[in-house]
Write a protein that holds these residues in place. Structure first.
Motif, PDB file in Angstrom:
ATOM      1  N   MET A   1       0.830  -1.200   0.000  1.00 13.12           N
ATOM      2  CA  MET A   1       0.000   0.000   0.000  1.00 13.12           C
ATOM      3  C   MET A   1       0.868   1.256   0.000  1.00 13.12           C
ATOM      4  N   THR A   2       1.931   1.241   0.821  1.00 14.95           N
ATOM      5  CA  THR A   2       2.811   2.406   0.899  1.00 14.95           C
ATOM      6  C   THR A   2       3.456   2.685  -0.450  1.00 14.95           C
ATOM      7  N   ASP A   3       3.938   1.636  -1.129  1.00 12.09           N
ATOM      8  CA  ASP A   3       4.576   1.825  -2.432  1.00 12.09           C
ATOM      9  C   ASP A   3       3.615   2.458  -3.426  1.00 12.09           C
ATOM     10  N   ARG A   4       2.363   2.016  -3.414  1.00  9.67           N
ATOM     11  CA  ARG A   4       1.373   2.569  -4.336  1.00  9.67           C
ATOM     12  C   ARG A   4       1.116   4.046  -4.026  1.00  9.67           C
ATOM     13  N   ARG A   5       1.068   4.375  -2.763  1.00 11.56           N
ATOM     14  CA  ARG A   5       0.848   5.760  -2.355  1.00 11.56           C
ATOM     15  C   ARG A   5       2.039   6.630  -2.765  1.00 11.56           C
ATOM     16  N   VAL A   6       3.245   6.113  -2.569  1.00 14.66           N
ATOM     17  CA  VAL A   6       4.460   6.836  -2.968  1.00 14.66           C
ATOM     18  C   VAL A   6       4.454   7.072  -4.472  1.00 14.66           C
ATOM     19  N   GLN A   7       4.157   6.038  -5.241  1.00 14.86           N
ATOM     20  CA  GLN A   7       4.127   6.171  -6.697  1.00 14.86           C
ATOM     21  C   GLN A   7       3.067   7.174  -7.146  1.00 14.86           C
ATOM     22  N   LYS A   8       1.919   7.137  -6.481  1.00  9.11           N
ATOM     23  CA  LYS A   8       0.838   8.077  -6.818  1.00  9.11           C
ATOM     24  C   LYS A   8       1.270   9.521  -6.538  1.00  9.11           C
ATOM     25  N   THR A   9       1.928   9.736  -5.416  1.00  8.19           N
ATOM     26  CA  THR A   9       2.390  11.087  -5.068  1.00  8.19           C
ATOM     27  C   THR A   9       3.465  11.554  -6.039  1.00  8.19           C
ATOM     28  N   LYS A  10       4.423  10.677  -6.339  1.00  9.21           N
ATOM     29  CA  LYS A  10       5.487  11.053  -7.278  1.00  9.21           C
ATOM     30  C   LYS A  10       4.898  11.370  -8.651  1.00  9.21           C
ATOM     31  N   LYS A  11       3.912  10.596  -9.074  1.00 13.63           N
ATOM     32  CA  LYS A  11       3.269  10.850 -10.365  1.00 13.63           C
ATOM     33  C   LYS A  11       2.580  12.215 -10.349  1.00 13.63           C
ATOM     34  N   ALA A  12       1.904  12.533  -9.264  1.00 14.26           N
ATOM     35  CA  ALA A  12       1.233  13.837  -9.150  1.00 14.26           C
ATOM     36  C   ALA A  12       2.252  14.972  -9.211  1.00 14.26           C
ATOM     37  N   ILE A  13       3.390  14.792  -8.556  1.00 14.40           N
ATOM     38  CA  ILE A  13       4.441  15.817  -8.578  1.00 14.40           C
ATOM     39  C   ILE A  13       4.989  15.978  -9.995  1.00 14.40           C
ATOM     40  N   ARG A  14       5.303  14.854 -10.651  1.00 10.15           N
ATOM     41  CA  ARG A  14       5.827  14.915 -12.029  1.00 10.15           C
ATOM     42  C   ARG A  14       4.837  15.591 -12.968  1.00 10.15           C
ATOM     43  N   GLU A  15       3.565  15.188 -12.882  1.00  3.94           N
ATOM     44  CA  GLU A  15       2.550  15.771 -13.769  1.00  3.94           C
ATOM     45  C   GLU A  15       2.375  17.263 -13.500  1.00  3.94           C
ATOM     46  N   ALA A  16       2.429  17.650 -12.241  1.00  2.22           N
ATOM     47  CA  ALA A  16       2.324  19.074 -11.899  1.00  2.22           C
ATOM     48  C   ALA A  16       3.484  19.847 -12.514  1.00  2.22           C
ATOM     49  N   TYR A  17       4.689  19.332 -12.352  1.00  2.35           N
ATOM     50  CA  TYR A  17       5.864  20.009 -12.909  1.00  2.35           C
ATOM     51  C   TYR A  17       5.803  20.060 -14.430  1.00  2.35           C
ATOM     52  N   LEU A  18       5.480  18.939 -15.061  1.00  2.20           N
ATOM     53  CA  LEU A  18       5.446  18.904 -16.526  1.00  2.20           C
ATOM     54  C   LEU A  18       4.367  19.826 -17.080  1.00  2.20           C
ATOM     55  N   SER A  19       3.270  19.987 -16.359  1.00  3.98           N
ATOM     56  CA  SER A  19       2.241  20.930 -16.820  1.00  3.98           C
ATOM     57  C   SER A  19       2.714  22.371 -16.643  1.00  3.98           C
ATOM     58  N   LEU A  20       3.473  22.625 -15.590  1.00  2.58           N
ATOM     59  CA  LEU A  20       3.976  23.983 -15.356  1.00  2.58           C
ATOM     60  C   LEU A  20       5.021  24.399 -16.385  1.00  2.58           C
ATOM     61  N   ILE A  21       5.862  23.461 -16.844  1.00  2.00           N
ATOM     62  CA  ILE A  21       6.886  23.876 -17.801  1.00  2.00           C
ATOM     63  C   ILE A  21       6.289  24.260 -19.146  1.00  2.00           C
ATOM     64  N   LEU A  22       5.051  23.867 -19.394  1.00  3.70           N
ATOM     65  CA  LEU A  22       4.375  24.305 -20.620  1.00  3.70           C
ATOM     66  C   LEU A  22       3.832  25.722 -20.474  1.00  3.70           C
ATOM     67  N   GLU A  23       3.773  26.201 -19.249  1.00  3.93           N
ATOM     68  CA  GLU A  23       3.186  27.510 -18.984  1.00  3.93           C
ATOM     69  C   GLU A  23       4.206  28.610 -18.708  1.00  3.93           C
ATOM     70  N   LYS A  24       5.382  28.243 -18.218  1.00  4.04           N
ATOM     71  CA  LYS A  24       6.335  29.280 -17.843  1.00  4.04           C
ATOM     72  C   LYS A  24       7.762  28.776 -17.952  1.00  4.04           C
ATOM     73  N   GLU A  25       8.700  29.689 -17.898  1.00  2.56           N
ATOM     74  CA  GLU A  25      10.122  29.361 -17.963  1.00  2.56           C
ATOM     75  C   GLU A  25      10.499  28.471 -16.777  1.00  2.56           C
ATOM     76  N   THR A  26      11.278  27.455 -17.031  1.00  2.36           N
ATOM     77  CA  THR A  26      11.654  26.504 -15.988  1.00  2.36           C
ATOM     78  C   THR A  26      12.294  27.158 -14.770  1.00  2.36           C
ATOM     79  N   PRO A  27      13.237  28.101 -14.932  1.00  7.95           N
ATOM     80  CA  PRO A  27      13.847  28.694 -13.730  1.00  7.95           C
ATOM     81  C   PRO A  27      12.851  29.429 -12.837  1.00  7.95           C
ATOM     82  N   LYS A  28      11.707  29.810 -13.381  1.00  9.21           N
ATOM     83  CA  LYS A  28      10.716  30.553 -12.596  1.00  9.21           C
ATOM     84  C   LYS A  28       9.739  29.639 -11.857  1.00  9.21           C
ATOM     85  N   ILE A  29       9.811  28.329 -12.100  1.00 11.76           N
ATOM     86  CA  ILE A  29       8.923  27.388 -11.415  1.00 11.76           C
ATOM     87  C   ILE A  29       9.455  27.141 -10.009  1.00 11.76           C
ATOM     88  N   THR A  30       8.552  27.203  -9.045  1.00 11.99           N
ATOM     89  CA  THR A  30       8.962  26.995  -7.658  1.00 11.99           C
ATOM     90  C   THR A  30       8.397  25.676  -7.125  1.00 11.99           C
TER      91      THR A  30
END
Length: 196
Positions: A1-30
């Motif tokens: 269960m923990t592994d699935r939760r970790v993977q889900k969180t990491k996926k959410a973080i990756r998707e959030a970042y990848l969506s942000l780089i389409l919107e703004k310059e990478t150095p400006k993403i926090t």
């Protein structure tokens, strides 16, 4: 269960970042922006990644692993007669995130990602050609470097919009050049008196 939760969180973080780089310059993403978009707090981000750069490096590793898996599933490593298969696999990888790849093709700070993909391509070519060609290792590595560098350079130009053609046309042309060299594309001039 923990592994699935970790993977889900990491996926959410990756998707959030990848969506942000389409919107703004990478150095400006926090990290705060990524955490808000992923619906987590900053501490949770740091449980999974040390920095923003770690996200894109992980994405690069996952993409190159997906490319190898696709090649293995399509028996590329067993049969190099169809070099276009390699480029169709690259197309499939790119098509899944076309807008993202187009964006990072135009952004110099992502050159390392293309370097990772080029290195995977080079290793794949070295392995497949090495089994079939009786040439010195140094010559084999030069050939693989030449084809891998040329391929990545060509795909970057295509992603930036410099080569107006479909991805299938690109895979076919690059595959033919990789397998036949320029001989298939350039027909020899006819000698005087030749009919045909």
């Amino acid at each position: 269960m923990t592994d699935r939760r970790v993977q889900k969180t990491k996926k959410a973080i990756r998707e959030a970042y990848l969506s942000l780089i389409l919107e703004k310059e990478t150095p400006k993403i926090t990290i705060t922006e990524i955490a808000q978009r992923a619906d987590i707090d900053r501490k949770t981000f740091y449980l999974h990644y040390d920095s923003i750069e770690d996200i894109i490096h992980e994405f690069g590793r996952q993409e190159t692993e997906a490319l190898i898996l696709h090649l293995e599933q399509n028996d590329f490593f067993d049969d190099t007669a169809d070099m276009a298969a390699l480029f169709r696999a690259l197309n499939a990888l790119i098509e899944a995130n076309l807008e993202l790849y187009q964006h990072i093709a135009r952004t110099p700070s992502y050159a390392f990602l293309w370097g990772q993909i080029k290195d995977i391509l080079k290793v794949s070519l070295t392995e497949t050609m090495g089994e079939r060609l009786d040439i010195p290792r140094a010559q084999l590595e030069i050939c693989a470097e030449f084809y891998a560098s040329g391929t990545i350079s060509t795909y970057l130009a295509w992603l930036r919009g410099d080569l107006p053609m479909s991805d299938d046309q690109l895979a076919e042309i690059v595959g033919d050049i990789a397998y036949y060299g320029l001989h298939k594309l350039i027909s020899p001039p006819k000698a005087e008196g030749d009919e045909g």
